[in-house]
Design a protein around this motif. Structure first.
Motif, PDB file in Angstrom:
ATOM      1  N   UNK A  42       0.830  -1.200   0.000  1.00  0.00           N
ATOM      2  CA  UNK A  42       0.000   0.000   0.000  1.00  0.00           C
ATOM      3  C   UNK A  42       0.870   1.257   0.000  1.00  0.00           C
ATOM      4  N   UNK A  43       1.940   1.237   0.789  1.00  0.00           N
ATOM      5  CA  UNK A  43       2.827   2.398   0.829  1.00  0.00           C
ATOM      6  C   UNK A  43       3.451   2.686  -0.538  1.00  0.00           C
ATOM      7  N   UNK A  65      -7.461   7.460  -1.190  1.00  0.00           N
ATOM      8  CA  UNK A  65      -8.539   6.855  -0.413  1.00  0.00           C
ATOM      9  C   UNK A  65      -8.967   5.523  -1.012  1.00  0.00           C
ATOM     10  N   UNK A  66      -8.947   5.438  -2.325  1.00  0.00           N
ATOM     11  CA  UNK A  66      -9.287   4.171  -2.985  1.00  0.00           C
ATOM     12  C   UNK A  66      -8.291   3.077  -2.592  1.00  0.00           C
ATOM     13  N   UNK A  67      -7.027   3.455  -2.555  1.00  0.00           N
ATOM     14  CA  UNK A  67      -5.986   2.488  -2.173  1.00  0.00           C
ATOM     15  C   UNK A  67      -6.161   2.055  -0.713  1.00  0.00           C
ATOM     16  N   UNK A  68      -6.407   3.031   0.161  1.00  0.00           N
ATOM     17  CA  UNK A  68      -6.595   2.737   1.587  1.00  0.00           C
ATOM     18  C   UNK A  68      -7.809   1.842   1.798  1.00  0.00           C
ATOM     19  N   UNK A  69      -8.909   2.158   1.122  1.00  0.00           N
ATOM     20  CA  UNK A  69     -10.126   1.357   1.266  1.00  0.00           C
ATOM     21  C   UNK A  69      -9.923  -0.075   0.776  1.00  0.00           C
ATOM     22  N   UNK A  70      -9.044  -0.254  -0.175  1.00  0.00           N
ATOM     23  CA  UNK A  70      -8.800  -1.588  -0.715  1.00  0.00           C
ATOM     24  C   UNK A  70      -7.896  -2.420   0.201  1.00  0.00           C
ATOM     25  N   UNK A  71      -6.915  -1.784   0.807  1.00  0.00           N
ATOM     26  CA  UNK A  71      -5.914  -2.545   1.563  1.00  0.00           C
ATOM     27  C   UNK A  71      -6.128  -2.550   3.085  1.00  0.00           C
TER      28      UNK A  71
END
Length: 276
Positions: A42-43, A65-71
């Motif tokens: 994610x980072x 936010x899309x990345x955070x919501x996915x991971x």
């Protein structure tokens, strides 16, 4: 503590990675490694956003936010599962470190039925009367009302010695009588607010000490695993500004990993008593 001693403690204190690597439970280690791998992935995705010059601030916030919501749900789930396993392991492994008659441990001593429960209670009352001249109910009430009373504290040493003698007798007796007596001692320890460990310590063998070391490793690990209950911050949300890939790479959740200080070992109030 002197300044030199404090500095020495800081130098030898293990890192979070070392603590996790020493956890005596492969399933927990695998879960924590999964969480770390997902976090690193994610980072890296967040770093790519930081370096993408085609994205304006609003687009970066939305993409992040899309990345955070996915991971983040996967990271939280792995950490939560790891914590649950470690919490259970602290309890069970610690009980394996407490000796019990007939070469058993307190991990094998759940009260079998109502009749045994009554027998344990009667034995606990008898032990309390012998060492304090009071019923267990009276002792428990007194300790509960005045936990810091100096009179109570002054009798602690005498009580521990007396309870050790009672436990010695239980270990020697063995069988049903020894079992009931040992559980009675444990019941009195709880009522008097005395650690059972102090009473049974001198009966510990190498195997018991190994279990104690494992329990300590689990206890240390528990204070380093995020709860997974709090959401992760979007580094581009609101007034939060991070500049450069390295800034995003250190992205963290609002979970706090407690690595400072020395946690009190085995002080969990909800510890299940073996006679319940």
């Amino acid at each position: 503590m002197t300044e030199q001693a404090s500095l020495t403690e800081q130098i030898i204190r293990p890192s979070v990675e070392e603590i996790h690597a020493s956890i005596p439970h492969k399933g927990v280690r695998d879960l924590l490694n999964d969480a770390k791998n997902i976090q690193r992935h994610m980072n890296r995705e967040l770093e790519d956003i930081e370096t993408d010059e085609d994205l304006n601030p609003e687009a970066k916030q939305r993409r992040a936010q899309e990345i955070i919501d996915r991971h983040s749900p996967k990271i939280a789930k792995a950490n939560q599962d790891a914590r649950e396993k470690v919490e259970a392991a602290v309890e069970s492994t610690y009980n394996f470190s407490l000796p019990f008659p007939d070469k058993k441990t307190f991990a094998h001593t759940q009260v079998k039925d109502t009749s045994e429960m009554l027998a344990v209670q009667d034995e606990a009352d008898s032990i309390a009367a012998r060492i304090a001249g009071k019923s267990l109910a009276e002792i428990t009430k007194e300790v509960s009302k005045h936990p810091g009373d100096k009179g109570i504290q002054a009798t602690s040493s005498h009580s521990v010695d007396a309870l050790r003698s009672e436990f010695d007798a239980a270990m020697k007796l063995g069988g049903v009588e020894g079992r009931v007596r040992a559980l009675g001692v444990a019941r009195v320890c709880e009522g008097m607010g005395l650690p059972l460990e102090q009473v049974v310590e001198h009966h510990r063998s190498h195997v018991h000490h190994n279990a104690l070391q494992d329990a300590r490793r689990f206890e240390s690990a528990l204070h380093t695993i995020p709860s997974g209950k709090h959401g992760m911050r979007n580094p581009y949300a609101g007034n939060t500004r991070r500049r450069g890939p390295s800034g995003v790479g250190t992205y963290a959740s609002t979970n706090k990993v407690m690595t400072g200080g020395r946690p009190q070992l085995f002080q969990k109030k909800s510890r299940r008593s073996p006679w319940k």
